[in-house]
Design an enzyme around this catalytic site. Structure first.
Site, mmCIF file in Angstrom:
data_model
loop_
_atom_site.group_PDB
_atom_site.id
_atom_site.type_symbol
_atom_site.label_atom_id
_atom_site.label_comp_id
_atom_site.label_asym_id
_atom_site.label_seq_id
_atom_site.Cartn_x
_atom_site.Cartn_y
_atom_site.Cartn_z
ATOM 1 N N GLY A 14 57.355 -1.524 51.589
ATOM 2 C CA GLY A 14 56.160 -2.315 51.872
ATOM 3 C C GLY A 14 56.186 -3.007 53.217
ATOM 4 N N SER A 16 54.672 -2.352 56.007
ATOM 5 C CA SER A 16 53.526 -2.223 56.913
ATOM 6 C C SER A 16 52.808 -3.549 57.139
ATOM 7 C CB SER A 16 52.542 -1.170 56.393
ATOM 8 O OG SER A 16 52.075 -1.512 55.099
ATOM 9 N N SER A 127 56.416 -12.137 41.171
ATOM 10 C CA SER A 127 55.257 -13.023 41.321
ATOM 11 C C SER A 127 55.361 -14.162 40.326
ATOM 12 C CB SER A 127 53.957 -12.254 41.085
ATOM 13 O OG SER A 127 52.842 -13.136 41.060
ATOM 14 N N TYR A 139 48.679 -7.094 35.869
ATOM 15 C CA TYR A 139 49.557 -7.410 36.996
ATOM 16 C C TYR A 139 50.764 -8.214 36.516
ATOM 17 C CZ TYR A 139 50.977 -9.537 41.473
ATOM 18 O OH TYR A 139 51.674 -9.980 42.574
ATOM 19 N N LYS A 143 54.864 -7.299 36.738
ATOM 20 C CA LYS A 143 55.797 -8.157 37.465
ATOM 21 C C LYS A 143 56.848 -8.756 36.533
ATOM 22 C CE LYS A 143 54.381 -7.965 41.784
ATOM 23 N NZ LYS A 143 55.249 -7.565 42.909
#
Length: 229
Positions: A14, A16, A127, A139, A143
């Protein structure tokens, strides 16, 4: 020096943008060699940085991106957020988040950790939402699963001095924060009066990768700006 041979070589996903980019930048400043894995290149010019393009949700693509890598540290920072309340849950959204947060984590660890040198490090970016939040159940579930994986692997690898931890930020100032897909569930500003900065998360990750953090393993560490108070 090759990627496989560097004594301080970290693989970071990740890279970017957002937290992944901040982690890569922090480790490079501290003298690490970094291999970044993401769909698009971040534009880093440091000679110690190498990018490998891959969609982490694609098993074959991820496997190819990991070929020949033998890092001392692994940081899985790639993330995806889709918000849907009960009555409007979308299986495709849940599956996409599970593939990236859980299945990709499994593949990364299964491929890299067995060959990791003793004293190695793994950090997963979780998270604070993993404890549950309205409209974010899918989500949160993906996580939360990351912590279960981390604790299990930490127990397996403790005899080799390899630590596995989860860093769990609250709302962080990243492109994900402004993603239109989360418009129905706006982020809450922590009690400190601002969102978490990616560099603050990166600083904690860098410490967990250090020699001084060798006694910290199997933990979920929250960076919440007081949101948990």
């Amino acid at each position: 020096m090759s990627e496989a041979a560097s004594p301080r070589h970290a693989v970071v996903t990740g890279v970017s943008s957002g937290i992944g980019a901040a982690i890569a930048a922090r480790l490079l400043r501290e003298g690490w060699q970094v291999t970044g894995i993401s769909r698009s290149a971040p534009g880093a010019t440091d000679p110690r940085f190498t990018h490998r393009a891959a969609d982490l949700s694609d098993p074959a693509g991820l496997e190819a991106a990991l070929d020949g890598l033998a890092p001392r540290a692994l940081v899985h920072a790639a993330g995806l957020l889709r918000t849907n309340p009960l009555g409007s849950l979308k299986p495709g959204d849940g599956q996409a988040m599970w593939r990236l947060h859980v299945e990709a984590t499994e593949r990364l660890a299964d491929r890299l950790l067995p060959a990791m040198p003793d004293g190695g490090r793994m950090v997963l970016i979780g998270s604070r939402t993993a404890t549950g939040a309205p409209g974010r159940s899918q989500y949160a579930a993906s996580k939360a699963a990351m912590l279960a994986l981390a604790r299990s692997w930490a127990a397996e690898l403790a005899p080799r001095g390899i630590t596995v931890n989860v860093v769990a930020p609250a709302a962080t100032e990243t492109p994900m924060l402004r993603d239109p897909a989360r418009a129905g569930v706006p982020p809450r500003v922590p009690p400190i009066g601002r969102f978490i900065r990616p560099e603050e998360v990166a600083a904690l990750v860098a410490f967990l990768l250090s020699e001084e953090a060798g006694a910290i393993t199997g933990q979920g560490i929250t960076v919440c700006g007081g949101s948990s108070l």
